[in-house]
Design a protein around this motif. Sequence first.
Motif, PDB file in Angstrom:
ATOM      1  N   UNK A 184     -42.258 -71.430 -79.100  1.00 25.27           N
ATOM      2  CA  UNK A 184     -43.243 -71.515 -79.704  1.00 25.27           C
ATOM      3  C   UNK A 184     -44.701 -71.736 -78.848  1.00 25.27           C
ATOM      4  N   UNK A 185     -45.787 -71.020 -78.688  1.00 26.48           N
ATOM      5  CA  UNK A 185     -46.994 -71.179 -77.904  1.00 26.48           C
ATOM      6  C   UNK A 185     -48.229 -71.201 -78.748  1.00 26.48           C
ATOM      7  N   UNK A 186     -49.182 -71.910 -77.945  1.00 28.83           N
ATOM      8  CA  UNK A 186     -50.220 -72.157 -78.722  1.00 28.83           C
ATOM      9  C   UNK A 186     -51.506 -71.067 -78.617  1.00 28.83           C
ATOM     10  N   UNK A 187     -50.910 -69.873 -78.026  1.00 26.98           N
ATOM     11  CA  UNK A 187     -51.845 -68.709 -78.028  1.00 26.98           C
ATOM     12  C   UNK A 187     -51.084 -67.320 -78.205  1.00 26.98           C
ATOM     13  N   UNK A 188     -51.596 -66.363 -78.455  1.00 24.97           N
ATOM     14  CA  UNK A 188     -50.897 -65.141 -78.586  1.00 24.97           C
ATOM     15  C   UNK A 188     -50.604 -64.571 -77.212  1.00 24.97           C
ATOM     16  N   UNK A 189     -49.308 -64.154 -76.985  1.00 29.85           N
ATOM     17  CA  UNK A 189     -48.883 -63.537 -75.866  1.00 29.85           C
ATOM     18  C   UNK A 189     -49.595 -62.065 -75.675  1.00 29.85           C
ATOM     19  N   UNK A 190     -49.723 -61.543 -74.523  1.00 28.57           N
ATOM     20  CA  UNK A 190     -50.156 -60.281 -74.111  1.00 28.57           C
ATOM     21  C   UNK A 190     -49.008 -59.521 -74.069  1.00 28.57           C
ATOM     22  N   UNK A 191     -47.796 -59.426 -74.955  1.00 28.31           N
ATOM     23  CA  UNK A 191     -46.695 -58.767 -74.959  1.00 28.31           C
ATOM     24  C   UNK A 191     -46.583 -57.952 -76.116  1.00 28.31           C
ATOM     25  N   UNK A 192     -45.726 -56.826 -76.082  1.00 36.25           N
ATOM     26  CA  UNK A 192     -45.504 -56.021 -77.346  1.00 36.25           C
ATOM     27  C   UNK A 192     -44.654 -56.875 -78.297  1.00 36.25           C
ATOM     28  N   UNK A 240     -32.089 -72.816 -72.579  1.00 38.59           N
ATOM     29  CA  UNK A 240     -33.481 -72.445 -73.011  1.00 38.59           C
ATOM     30  C   UNK A 240     -34.170 -72.152 -71.650  1.00 38.59           C
ATOM     31  N   UNK A 241     -34.095 -72.834 -70.527  1.00 43.27           N
ATOM     32  CA  UNK A 241     -34.830 -72.822 -69.501  1.00 43.27           C
ATOM     33  C   UNK A 241     -34.572 -71.338 -68.736  1.00 43.27           C
ATOM     34  N   UNK A 242     -33.082 -70.995 -68.663  1.00 44.78           N
ATOM     35  CA  UNK A 242     -32.866 -69.825 -68.085  1.00 44.78           C
ATOM     36  C   UNK A 242     -33.541 -68.309 -68.921  1.00 44.78           C
ATOM     37  N   UNK A 243     -33.302 -68.658 -70.087  1.00 41.14           N
ATOM     38  CA  UNK A 243     -33.939 -67.406 -70.911  1.00 41.14           C
ATOM     39  C   UNK A 243     -35.445 -67.344 -70.884  1.00 41.14           C
ATOM     40  N   UNK A 244     -35.850 -68.500 -71.136  1.00 31.80           N
ATOM     41  CA  UNK A 244     -37.519 -68.507 -70.747  1.00 31.80           C
ATOM     42  C   UNK A 244     -37.891 -67.981 -69.366  1.00 31.80           C
ATOM     43  N   UNK A 245     -37.241 -68.303 -68.451  1.00 32.09           N
ATOM     44  CA  UNK A 245     -37.291 -67.625 -67.094  1.00 32.09           C
ATOM     45  C   UNK A 245     -37.477 -66.270 -67.028  1.00 32.09           C
ATOM     46  N   UNK A 246     -36.208 -65.891 -67.551  1.00 39.04           N
ATOM     47  CA  UNK A 246     -35.883 -64.451 -67.796  1.00 39.04           C
ATOM     48  C   UNK A 246     -36.862 -63.443 -68.336  1.00 39.04           C
ATOM     49  N   UNK A 247     -37.512 -64.175 -69.533  1.00 40.50           N
ATOM     50  CA  UNK A 247     -38.311 -63.439 -70.314  1.00 40.50           C
ATOM     51  C   UNK A 247     -39.812 -63.333 -69.499  1.00 40.50           C
ATOM     52  N   UNK A 252     -44.203 -61.139 -67.641  1.00 40.25           N
ATOM     53  CA  UNK A 252     -45.406 -61.662 -66.979  1.00 40.25           C
ATOM     54  C   UNK A 252     -45.621 -63.033 -67.336  1.00 40.25           C
ATOM     55  N   UNK A 253     -46.695 -63.647 -66.326  1.00 39.72           N
ATOM     56  CA  UNK A 253     -46.884 -65.046 -66.522  1.00 39.72           C
ATOM     57  C   UNK A 253     -47.322 -65.427 -68.181  1.00 39.72           C
ATOM     58  N   UNK A 254     -46.602 -66.480 -68.538  1.00 34.48           N
ATOM     59  CA  UNK A 254     -46.633 -67.021 -69.760  1.00 34.48           C
ATOM     60  C   UNK A 254     -47.232 -68.406 -69.815  1.00 34.48           C
TER      61      UNK A 254
END
Length: 314
Positions: A184-192, A240-247, A252-254
């Motif tokens: 969950x993020x506090x801003x919209x991601x610029x990702x499809x 969680x850390x591994x898949x977040x890093x891969x994402x 791009x930067x998140x």
Amino acid sequence: MATMRSMAIIGAGMGAGLSCAARAAEAGCDVQLFDKGRRPGGRLSSKTVFAEGLDFAFDYGAQYLTARDPLFRAQVADWEKAGIVARWPAAGADAWVGTPAMATIPAHMAGAHPVRWSTHIRSVARDATGWTLVHDDGREGPFDALVLAIPAEQVGPLIAAHDPGLVQRAAACPSAPCWTVMLGFDTRLSVADVPALREPIDWAARNPAKPGHGGGEAWTIHATEDWSRRHLERDAASVTASLLRAFEEQTGSLPPPIHAAAHRWRYARSAKGGTGTHVRPDIALAACGDWLIAPRVESAWMSGRQAADGLSSG
């Protein structure tokens, strides 16, 4: 199904047990379902999380369903009229999602039948009076018929003494695991909304992009089958850390997520049994589930109907 006055169904998850119950009830059979989960969902599970003043709604099991068989297409059309499913073109021309969550579908189905939640059936027995089920709080039964609507891996321990053939059949259809991460993020991601990604990610989707879904910037990420199997016993935090890093590496930067959690599905994707159902009218026993056809919600629903029809015609 005139001779089947009562039926016990173990499993009320993705659709097989519930569709079996609906079909049996149509024929006048008294149905009782048992499920070790606390609520409807199974592999159509959803959850809402509140973090730092924001709410995030996640579908963290199956992300959508498709409908190809005429019977299931008719069922989906009825669900659409009831407002519990909607098309999701981003996932494909024939993709449907539950509204406002995937778990809405099994919740709607379960509402029509008696279900004992948080009830783990430990063993079953059969005698001249029928089937008896044993759980942590006692015994249930007898029932005229028994249906197993559970993953293939859970069949053997329950039914080995009564149907060795079914045990062998289930053993030949192992399920694949899947690690799922919810961000969950506090801003919209610029990702499809549904980006094309690669190993170790099999699927990623922006949940509020689904029709009828709300909440904050919630993303569900499924790891690939091979990666999930290799890392099955890792702790949730490191997954969680591994898949977040891969994402992040692939998109791009998140910004740092304000919510991050993982869920391990040991039995996520069924094998392709290709046969539909397993029915033993001689002992009033059936097994159903997507593992008997193919890994799709539609397959689970069809298999459940076939189980009820098979016991009726036996």
